[in-house]
Design an enzyme around this catalytic site. Structure first.
Site, PDB file in Angstrom:
ATOM      1  N   ARG A 160       0.817  -1.230   0.000  1.00 30.54           N
ATOM      2  CA  ARG A 160       0.000   0.000   0.000  1.00 30.54           C
ATOM      3  C   ARG A 160       0.853   1.285   0.000  1.00 30.54           C
ATOM      4  O   ARG A 160       0.468   2.290   0.588  1.00 30.54           O
ATOM      5  CB  ARG A 160      -0.960   0.031   1.212  1.00 30.54           C
ATOM      6  CG  ARG A 160      -1.926  -1.114   1.270  1.00 30.54           C
ATOM      7  CD  ARG A 160      -2.953  -1.090   0.139  1.00 30.54           C
ATOM      8  NE  ARG A 160      -3.775  -2.279   0.198  1.00 30.54           N
ATOM      9  CZ  ARG A 160      -3.496  -3.417  -0.453  1.00 30.54           C
ATOM     10  NH1 ARG A 160      -2.453  -3.506  -1.261  1.00 30.54           N
ATOM     11  NH2 ARG A 160      -4.271  -4.463  -0.331  1.00 30.54           N
ATOM     12  N   SER A 209     -10.794  -1.268   3.805  1.00 28.03           N
ATOM     13  CA  SER A 209      -9.999  -1.571   5.002  1.00 28.03           C
ATOM     14  C   SER A 209      -9.469  -0.281   5.615  1.00 28.03           C
ATOM     15  O   SER A 209      -8.810   0.505   4.942  1.00 28.03           O
ATOM     16  CB  SER A 209      -8.819  -2.471   4.645  1.00 28.03           C
ATOM     17  OG  SER A 209      -9.307  -3.722   4.240  1.00 28.03           O
ATOM     18  N   GLU A 279      -4.595   2.558   6.889  1.00 27.79           N
ATOM     19  CA  GLU A 279      -4.382   2.545   5.432  1.00 27.79           C
ATOM     20  C   GLU A 279      -5.049   3.782   4.833  1.00 27.79           C
ATOM     21  O   GLU A 279      -4.541   4.398   3.900  1.00 27.79           O
ATOM     22  CB  GLU A 279      -5.007   1.270   4.847  1.00 27.79           C
ATOM     23  CG  GLU A 279      -4.940   1.200   3.338  1.00 27.79           C
ATOM     24  CD  GLU A 279      -5.485  -0.109   2.787  1.00 27.79           C
ATOM     25  OE1 GLU A 279      -5.309  -1.163   3.441  1.00 27.79           O
ATOM     26  OE2 GLU A 279      -6.092  -0.076   1.710  1.00 27.79           O
TER      27      GLU A 279
HETATM   28  C1  LIG Z   1     -15.784  -0.980  -0.399  1.00 29.81           C
HETATM   29  C2  LIG Z   1     -14.307  -0.692  -0.606  1.00 29.81           C
HETATM   30  C3  LIG Z   1     -13.444  -1.743  -0.908  1.00 29.81           C
HETATM   31  C4  LIG Z   1     -12.083  -1.489  -1.089  1.00 29.81           C
HETATM   32  N1  LIG Z   1     -11.267  -2.545  -1.393  1.00 29.81           N
HETATM   33  C5  LIG Z   1      -9.955  -2.337  -1.578  1.00 29.81           C
HETATM   34  C6  LIG Z   1      -9.080  -3.409  -1.905  1.00 29.81           C
HETATM   35  O1  LIG Z   1      -9.481  -4.551  -2.070  1.00 29.81           O
HETATM   36  N2  LIG Z   1      -7.770  -3.131  -2.055  1.00 29.81           N
HETATM   37  C7  LIG Z   1      -7.263  -1.882  -1.918  1.00 29.81           C
HETATM   38  O2  LIG Z   1      -6.053  -1.688  -2.068  1.00 29.81           O
HETATM   39  N3  LIG Z   1      -8.062  -0.831  -1.604  1.00 29.81           N
HETATM   40  C8  LIG Z   1      -9.389  -1.032  -1.443  1.00 29.81           C
HETATM   41  N4  LIG Z   1     -10.206   0.019  -1.128  1.00 29.81           N
HETATM   42  C9  LIG Z   1      -9.620   1.359  -0.936  1.00 29.81           C
HETATM   43  C10 LIG Z   1      -9.570   2.232  -2.202  1.00 29.81           C
HETATM   44  O3  LIG Z   1     -10.598   1.877  -3.116  1.00 29.81           O
HETATM   45  C11 LIG Z   1      -8.212   2.153  -2.901  1.00 29.81           C
HETATM   46  O4  LIG Z   1      -7.175   2.600  -2.059  1.00 29.81           O
HETATM   47  C12 LIG Z   1      -8.191   2.982  -4.180  1.00 29.81           C
HETATM   48  O5  LIG Z   1      -7.008   2.725  -4.894  1.00 29.81           O
HETATM   49  C13 LIG Z   1      -8.290   4.490  -3.922  1.00 29.81           C
HETATM   50  O6  LIG Z   1      -8.516   5.138  -5.162  1.00 29.81           O
HETATM   51  P1  LIG Z   1      -9.290   6.536  -5.202  1.00 29.81           P
HETATM   52  O7  LIG Z   1      -9.322   6.989  -6.603  1.00 29.81           O
HETATM   53  O8  LIG Z   1     -10.597   6.423  -4.527  1.00 29.81           O
HETATM   54  O9  LIG Z   1      -8.294   7.413  -4.360  1.00 29.81           O
HETATM   55  P2  LIG Z   1      -8.661   8.586  -3.335  1.00 29.81           P
HETATM   56  O10 LIG Z   1      -9.321   8.005  -2.137  1.00 29.81           O
HETATM   57  O11 LIG Z   1      -9.365   9.676  -4.046  1.00 29.81           O
HETATM   58  O12 LIG Z   1      -7.200   9.063  -2.935  1.00 29.81           O
HETATM   59  C14 LIG Z   1      -6.345   8.198  -2.194  1.00 29.81           C
HETATM   60  C15 LIG Z   1      -4.942   8.806  -2.203  1.00 29.81           C
HETATM   61  O13 LIG Z   1      -4.432   8.780  -3.535  1.00 29.81           O
HETATM   62  C16 LIG Z   1      -4.029  10.091  -3.932  1.00 29.81           C
HETATM   63  N5  LIG Z   1      -4.302  10.224  -5.363  1.00 29.81           N
HETATM   64  C17 LIG Z   1      -5.486  10.084  -6.000  1.00 29.81           C
HETATM   65  N6  LIG Z   1      -5.321  10.250  -7.326  1.00 29.81           N
HETATM   66  C18 LIG Z   1      -4.002  10.486  -7.517  1.00 29.81           C
HETATM   67  C19 LIG Z   1      -3.195  10.722  -8.684  1.00 29.81           C
HETATM   68  N7  LIG Z   1      -3.722  10.747  -9.915  1.00 29.81           N
HETATM   69  N8  LIG Z   1      -1.871  10.932  -8.514  1.00 29.81           N
HETATM   70  C20 LIG Z   1      -1.319  10.910  -7.279  1.00 29.81           C
HETATM   71  N9  LIG Z   1      -2.018  10.702  -6.140  1.00 29.81           N
HETATM   72  C21 LIG Z   1      -3.351  10.475  -6.272  1.00 29.81           C
HETATM   73  C22 LIG Z   1      -4.867  11.040  -3.090  1.00 29.81           C
HETATM   74  O14 LIG Z   1      -4.237  12.308  -2.968  1.00 29.81           O
HETATM   75  C23 LIG Z   1      -4.934  10.283  -1.766  1.00 29.81           C
HETATM   76  O15 LIG Z   1      -3.754  10.504  -1.023  1.00 29.81           O
HETATM   77  C24 LIG Z   1     -11.575  -0.187  -0.960  1.00 29.81           C
HETATM   78  C25 LIG Z   1     -12.450   0.867  -0.663  1.00 29.81           C
HETATM   79  C26 LIG Z   1     -13.801   0.629  -0.502  1.00 29.81           C
HETATM   80  C27 LIG Z   1     -14.739   1.772  -0.216  1.00 29.81           C
END
Ligand SMILES: Cc1cc2nc3c(=O)[nH]c(=O)nc-3n(C[C@H](O)[C@H](O)[C@H](O)COP(=O)(O)OP(=O)(O)OC[C@H]3O[C@@H](n4cnc5c(N)ncnc54)[C@H](O)[C@@H]3O)c2cc1C
Length: 292
Positions: A160, A209, A279
């Protein structure tokens, strides 16, 4: 498109968070780079994708939030079993597109409700697979709006996490996949989604998580062992289905959720000696001056 005093609760999967001073949704990568180039150097910038791994505090975010989720998607089949995707493209779309295109390796992304940019920033993973294992190249943009490309192998990554320079963000990625002549990837997507639905509270307001798994153990198992399933602070509740999920069951504030995270962390540390590392990324200002 720029908005002012935009409630971040509209852009996070927990449905909480105070307002961002300025909220910019670029049309595409060129628009985004041009916006950064023109933005005064003193303006703080926060990036957000689909908001599925952030807890934005109730006082909101000072400066400008760049939201990639509303950008025009770029998703294309490229030579050498690779797929190109822009940062705002949903991971689930990448998984389905790749499988339909006869390629395997991106199935794990099907159930991750984030964007490609968020998956790169978090090194998102599931069922033993991780984002950076399939990254061939990425395109980056810096605070001055300059764009560069780098090979995935040049990044140090871990569970992560990825080491990326401050004030540099991902514009997109080229993913290296494997041929899938028998169409097994589409079947695997269905299987992985079914496994998720059976074990996680899907369809509820959460961030997935909350804590990283400690070495050799599972955060959810430790939280459960400490009797915390169902424990609530206001409408923020530790899920009965998966103890590493905190659900917003109603109108929880970010402060409720943060207090619950702290309570779980403290209780687990006292009872097991293990300090869980969040996380989820907690950002923004405390207080209610810029409430939802
Ligand atoms: C129901 C559910 C299930 C999930 N299951 C998983 C799983 O199985 N595995 C897992 O790893 N995660 C999981 N997650 C967490 C999440 O979906 C992941 O971490 C996902 O990759 C976050 O993407 P996001 O676009 O929503 O990022 P955001 O939440 O919008 O941002 C997260 C971080 O990334 C940064 N960021 C966003 N875009 C960029 C970019 N283009 N360049 C640089 N930095 C950036 C942001 O500044 C922030 O620090 C889950 C979440 C939910 C709600």
């Amino acid at each position: 498109m720029i908005k002012f005093d935009e409630p971040m609760s509209r852009h996070t999967s927990w449905k909480v968070g105070g307002a961002a001073d300025r909220f910019f949704v670029p049309a595409d990568e060129d628009d985004l780079a041009g916006f950064l180039a023109a933005l005064p150097a003193s303006e703080p910038v926060t990036w957000i994708g689909l908001g599925s791994n952030v807890l934005v505090r109730d006082g909101g975010i000072r400066g400008t939030v760049i939201s990639t989720a509303g950008m025009k998607d770029r998703l294309e089949l490229l030579p050498g079993n690779t797929v190109g995707a822009s940062c705002g493209t949903a991971c689930a779309k990448v998984a389905r597109f790749s499988a339909r295109s006869g390629l395997a390796g991106a199935e794990f992304m099907a159930g991750i409700p984030g964007s490609v940019g968020g998956a790169l920033a978090m090194n998102a993973g599931a069922f033993g697979a991780e984002t950076w294992n399939i990254v061939e190249r990425v395109e980056l943009v810096n605070r001055a709006g300059s764009r560069t490309e780098k090979a995935g192998a040049r990044f140090a990554t871990g569970y992560r996490r990825v080491d990326v320079a401050a004030n540099e963000w991902f514009l997109g990625a080229r993913l290296r996949l494997e041929p899938d002549p028998d169409g097994r990837a589409q079947i695997r997507i269905s299987e992985l989604l079914a496994r998720r639905a059976a074990t996680q509270p899907t369809g509820r307001f959460s961030c997935g998580s909350v804590f990283k798994n400690p070495e050799g153990d599972f955060a959810g198992r430790l939280v459960d062992q400490c009797g915390l399933k169902g424990f609530a602070i206001g409408p923020a509740v530790v899920s009965d289905k998966h103890a590493n999920f905190i659900i917003n069951t109603g109108k929880a504030s970010a402060a409720d959720i943060e207090a619950l995270i702290l309570h779980v962390q403290t209780t687990v540390a006292q009872m097991t000696g293990i300090r869980l590392d969040p996380e989820v990324r907690i950002i923004g200002e405390t207080g209610g001056n810029k409430q939802q």
